[in-house]
Design an enzyme around this catalytic site. Structure first.
Site, short mmCIF file in Angstrom:
data_model
loop_
_atom_site.label_atom_id
_atom_site.label_comp_id
_atom_site.label_asym_id
_atom_site.label_seq_id
_atom_site.Cartn_x
_atom_site.Cartn_y
_atom_site.Cartn_z
N CYS A 100 0.85 -1.19 0.00
CA CYS A 100 0.00 0.00 0.00
C CYS A 100 0.89 1.24 0.00
O CYS A 100 1.78 1.36 0.82
CB CYS A 100 -0.88 -0.03 1.24
N CYS A 104 -3.96 7.28 -1.59
CA CYS A 104 -5.29 7.32 -2.21
C CYS A 104 -6.38 7.77 -1.25
O CYS A 104 -7.41 8.29 -1.68
CB CYS A 104 -5.66 5.94 -2.74
N THR A 191 -4.22 5.04 7.45
CA THR A 191 -3.15 4.67 6.53
C THR A 191 -2.33 5.91 6.13
O THR A 191 -2.90 6.90 5.68
CB THR A 191 -3.77 4.04 5.27
N GLU A 259 -0.37 1.92 9.55
CA GLU A 259 -1.55 2.61 10.06
C GLU A 259 -1.30 3.18 11.46
O GLU A 259 -0.48 2.64 12.22
CB GLU A 259 -2.77 1.67 10.10
N HIS A 294 -12.98 4.77 -2.68
CA HIS A 294 -11.88 3.98 -2.13
C HIS A 294 -12.04 2.50 -2.49
O HIS A 294 -11.04 1.81 -2.73
CB HIS A 294 -11.77 4.18 -0.62
N TYR A 298 -9.42 -0.69 -4.89
CA TYR A 298 -8.85 -1.95 -4.42
C TYR A 298 -8.62 -2.99 -5.52
O TYR A 298 -7.76 -3.85 -5.39
CB TYR A 298 -9.73 -2.53 -3.29
N CYS A 301 -4.93 -1.31 -6.89
CA CYS A 301 -3.69 -1.38 -6.08
C CYS A 301 -3.41 -2.83 -5.69
O CYS A 301 -2.28 -3.30 -5.78
CB CYS A 301 -3.78 -0.47 -4.86
N GLU A 445 -5.76 -6.25 5.96
CA GLU A 445 -5.94 -4.99 5.24
C GLU A 445 -6.89 -5.17 4.06
O GLU A 445 -7.77 -4.35 3.81
CB GLU A 445 -4.56 -4.49 4.77
FE1 SF4 Z 1 -3.42 1.64 0.07
FE2 SF4 Z 1 -4.80 0.61 -1.96
FE3 SF4 Z 1 -6.02 2.10 -0.08
FE4 SF4 Z 1 -4.33 3.19 -1.88
S1 SF4 Z 1 -6.32 2.21 -2.29
S2 SF4 Z 1 -4.43 3.64 0.31
S3 SF4 Z 1 -2.79 1.59 -2.06
S4 SF4 Z 1 -5.04 0.09 0.21
FE FE Z 2 -6.56 0.76 2.46
#
Ligand code: SF4
Ligand code: FE
Length: 486
Positions: A100, A104, A191, A259, A294, A298, A301, A445
């Site tokens: 991560c 984002c 995060t 985190e 968000h 996922y 990423c 996560e």
């Molecule tokens: Fe992390 Fe993925 Fe969330 Fe971006 S979208 S903060 S890379 S978990």
């Molecule tokens: Fe996340």
């Protein structure tokens, strides 16, 4: 934009002075502390991408506010192409870091806030959008990292914010002054918090009239003296204390985002940094839009991570002589199939994006929720397949100390070797990487980041348009459709 590469970002963090604790002690420099440095390096990659000719087009764009060049992580999506480019950028960053890269959450917070405060102003005649635009121009010009802070501790989950025995279980306004507000409370699981420049606070749930003091959006510098952060533990983080590079698994970038709990003890926020103050009617839309943005991420990423994991497992199969077995090929095929399925849903919810009245584009919320829900399953299945293919030695592998020991190092090298010509150390490195990428914290996560699975199921049911689907079924049978009920 000011910060143009990873080194400048890292240097900028050294000029901040946030209060951060980890294992009971203060961290003085997050860029050098072994617990936080890998996460700093992962976030730095979001800056580095802007100078990477191959991916510059994804990493950099033009501000709709100023017309100036900005990093995409500070951009308000202006069209479907922006949504798609974000997704592509996230996959590339997942591939480059294998973890991560944290940035984002702020991006999604900025986008959700932008569209919602526009609607508050339209309805109530407030001037939140103008305030937000000024702050956002600063963020864009400086190219700062923003942590989007949504999740409150919640105390007794059977009660809402206004009914908690301890009001601090949700971030709330404790005082309203002529020149600003004072807030108290905490945000959990944040995060990238310890290596961000700014915090964007948002409400965590839809609220009713009685929760006016809890309906707050505002921005605070991360090193405000009223803020204390407590950095979380991760699986095997003691291995980092001695910087055992192989045993850490992925020494460069860490296994997850990094985190922290952020505690606000009567923090003053000037009016120009307050973007919602008591408008409870809009809290639901804010949470809904933030979550959808968000969740859309996922499938991008995490797909980048799974590309790395699939590559690691495939290489391990090659260097231990199992790559030609048909069941190995089949399992690797399944890993790829599941990853690409996730990516499909990220692309799909972006392709089906739509403009909010503010002009900021939203993803399709149903498809975004389906995307994240699938991550909570497919990532586990991909991890299961990776561990199946890697073999049990990942659970019993001796440490790097044994590998380096003068007395027994030769035994480790001899009995953990694979095909001829490949150093044992290479096989161990790959094994440790697979261990780190399939371990406890990384999978948690994927399960709970961007909202727990049940949160997606609630939205999927709500967005499922069951009345329309019932009509379809009835129409085909020639039944009267007016009897439909939700
Ligand atoms: Fe992390 Fe993925 Fe969330 Fe971006 S979208 S903060 S890379 S978990
Ligand atoms: Fe996340």
């Amino acid at each position: 934009m000011k910060l143009i590469n990873g080194a400048e970002y890292i240097e900028s963090l050294r000029n901040l002075n946030p209060t951060i604790y980890y294992k009971g002690e203060k961290i003085d420099d997050v860029t050098r502390h072994p617990a936080t440095a890998p996460h700093v390096r992962a976030a730095a990659m979001t800056y580095a991408l802007a100078s990477d000719e191959e991916h510059k087009d994804l990493a950099v764009t033009t501000s709709h506010l100023t017309g100036r060049t900005i990093g995409r992580f500070t951009h308000v999506h202006q069209n479907i192409e922006d949504l798609m480019k974000k997704i592509k950028m996230l996959r590339v960053l997942g591939q480059k870091t294998g973890t991560c890269f944290q940035r984002c959450v702020g991006l999604d917070g900025i986008n959700a806030t932008y569209s919602v405060v526009f609607e508050i102003d339209e309805k109530l005649g407030t001037d939140y959008l103008e305030r937000l635009k000024k702050w956002l121009t600063y963020i864009q010009d400086e190219n700062l990292m923003v942590v989007g802070a949504m999740t409150d501790p919640k105390g007794d989950r059977s009660k809402g914010p206004a009914d908690q025995p301890d009001p601090d279980q949700y971030v709330h306004i404790v005082e309203r002054r002529d020149d600003g507000i004072v807030i108290r409370g905490a945000k959990l699981h944040m995060t990238g918090a310890v290596n961000s420049h700014e915090i964007l606070i948002m409400p965590t749930t839809a609220m009713d009239e009685r929760s006016k003091d809890y309906a707050v959006i505002c921005a605070i510098p991360a090193d405000d003296p009223g803020i204390t952060m407590i950095f979380g533990r991760q699986a095997s983080d003691d291995r980092r204390d001695k910087m055992e590079r192989i045993d850490v698994g992925k020494p460069s970038f860490g296994a997850v985002g990094g985190e922290a709990v952020i505690v606000f003890e009567d923090v003053f926020v000037p009016t120009e940094r307050v973007f919602m103050d008591g408008e409870t009617d809009f809290t639901g839309a804010l949470v809904y839009r933030f979550a959808a943005h968000h969740r859309a991420n996922y499938g991008a990423c995490k797909t980048g991570l799974m590309d790395v994991l699939t590559g690691a497992v495939s290489y391990l199969a090659q260097i231990q002589g199992t790559a030609r077995a048909s069941h190995v090929k089949d399992k690797i095929t399944e890993m790829i199939h599941l990853s690409e399925t996730l990516y499909c849903s990220s692309i799909a919810c972006s392709a089906e994006g739509w403009p909010t009245p503010s002009g900021a584009y939203m993803v399709d919320t149903m498809l975004a929720n389906v995307c994240k829900q699938n991550v909570t399953r497919f990532h586990f299945e991909i991890a299961r397949l990776a561990l199946d293919l890697a073999g049990g030695f990942i659970a019993t592998l001796p440490s790097e100390y044994d590998l380096e020991s003068e007395e027994i190092g030769h035994l480790v090298r001899k009995y953990f070797s694979g095909v001829e010509g490949i150093p044992t150390e290479t096989r161990i490195k790959i094994a440790r990487m697979i261990e780190a990428m399939t371990g406890g914290t990384a999978l948690v996560e994927s399960m709970h980041g961007a909202g727990s699975p049940q949160a997606q199921r609630v939205m999927i049911f709500r967005e499922g348009e069951l009345d329309k689907k019932i009509k379809l079924a009835k129409s085909l049978l020639g039944l009267p459709v007016r009897e439909n009920k939700k």
